[in-house]
Scaffold this motif. Structure first.
Motif, short mmCIF file in Angstrom:
data_model
loop_
_atom_site.label_atom_id
_atom_site.label_comp_id
_atom_site.label_asym_id
_atom_site.label_seq_id
_atom_site.Cartn_x
_atom_site.Cartn_y
_atom_site.Cartn_z
N HIS A 31 17.31 -2.09 20.98
CA HIS A 31 17.76 -2.73 22.21
C HIS A 31 19.12 -2.18 22.62
O HIS A 31 19.92 -1.77 21.78
CB HIS A 31 17.88 -4.25 22.03
CG HIS A 31 16.57 -4.93 21.80
ND1 HIS A 31 15.84 -5.52 22.81
CD2 HIS A 31 15.85 -5.10 20.68
CE1 HIS A 31 14.74 -6.03 22.31
NE2 HIS A 31 14.70 -5.79 21.02
N PRO A 75 21.39 -8.55 23.98
CA PRO A 75 21.11 -7.25 24.59
C PRO A 75 20.82 -7.38 26.09
O PRO A 75 20.74 -8.49 26.62
CB PRO A 75 19.88 -6.76 23.82
CG PRO A 75 19.20 -8.02 23.41
CD PRO A 75 20.30 -9.02 23.15
N CYS A 85 18.20 -7.10 27.74
CA CYS A 85 16.97 -7.82 28.06
C CYS A 85 17.10 -9.32 27.84
O CYS A 85 16.17 -10.08 28.08
CB CYS A 85 15.80 -7.28 27.26
SG CYS A 85 15.95 -7.57 25.48
N CYS A 99 13.19 -0.87 23.56
CA CYS A 99 12.85 -1.99 24.45
C CYS A 99 12.86 -1.53 25.91
O CYS A 99 13.90 -1.13 26.44
CB CYS A 99 13.86 -3.11 24.24
SG CYS A 99 13.67 -4.47 25.39
N CYS A 106 15.22 -3.58 28.29
CA CYS A 106 16.63 -3.17 28.23
C CYS A 106 16.87 -1.93 29.10
O CYS A 106 17.85 -1.87 29.84
CB CYS A 106 17.02 -2.85 26.78
SG CYS A 106 17.47 -4.28 25.79
ZN LIG Z 1 15.79 -5.37 24.78
#
Ligand SMILES: [Zn+2]
Length: 87
Positions: free
Chosen positions: A18, A37, A39, A75, A78
């Protein structure tokens, strides 16, 4: 381009990487700005080490693409969030 710096850090529990907003210190070290993070996942905590730390946005994009091509589990939320901050 923003002056934001990013670090790509692995979550121990999921083995997924991430992106975190990060800050360079005068002594050259790097700190994550927060525990969350890009996200906004709060389910797990990051490892202390990452694939890279405190890279600028352009380098972060390039490196994320390279690592994704090598099969790293990065990810997508992200990465999308980083692109979304572009304006
Ligand atoms: Zn993430």
């Amino acid at each position: 381009m923003s002056n934001e710096k990013y670090s790509l850090v692995q979550y121990k529990e999921t083995q997924e990487y991430h992106l975190y907003e990060s800050r360079s210190n005068p002594d050259g070290s790097c700190n994550l700005k927060g525990k969350t993070p890009l996200c906004q996942s709060k389910s797990v905590t990051p490892e202390n080490s990452g694939l890279f730390v405190c890279q600028n946005e352009n380098d972060t994009r390039i490196k994320c693409a390279e690592y994704a091509n090598k099969g790293k589990d990065i990810c997508g939320v992200c990465v999308s969030a980083m692109y979304a901050t572009e304006d």
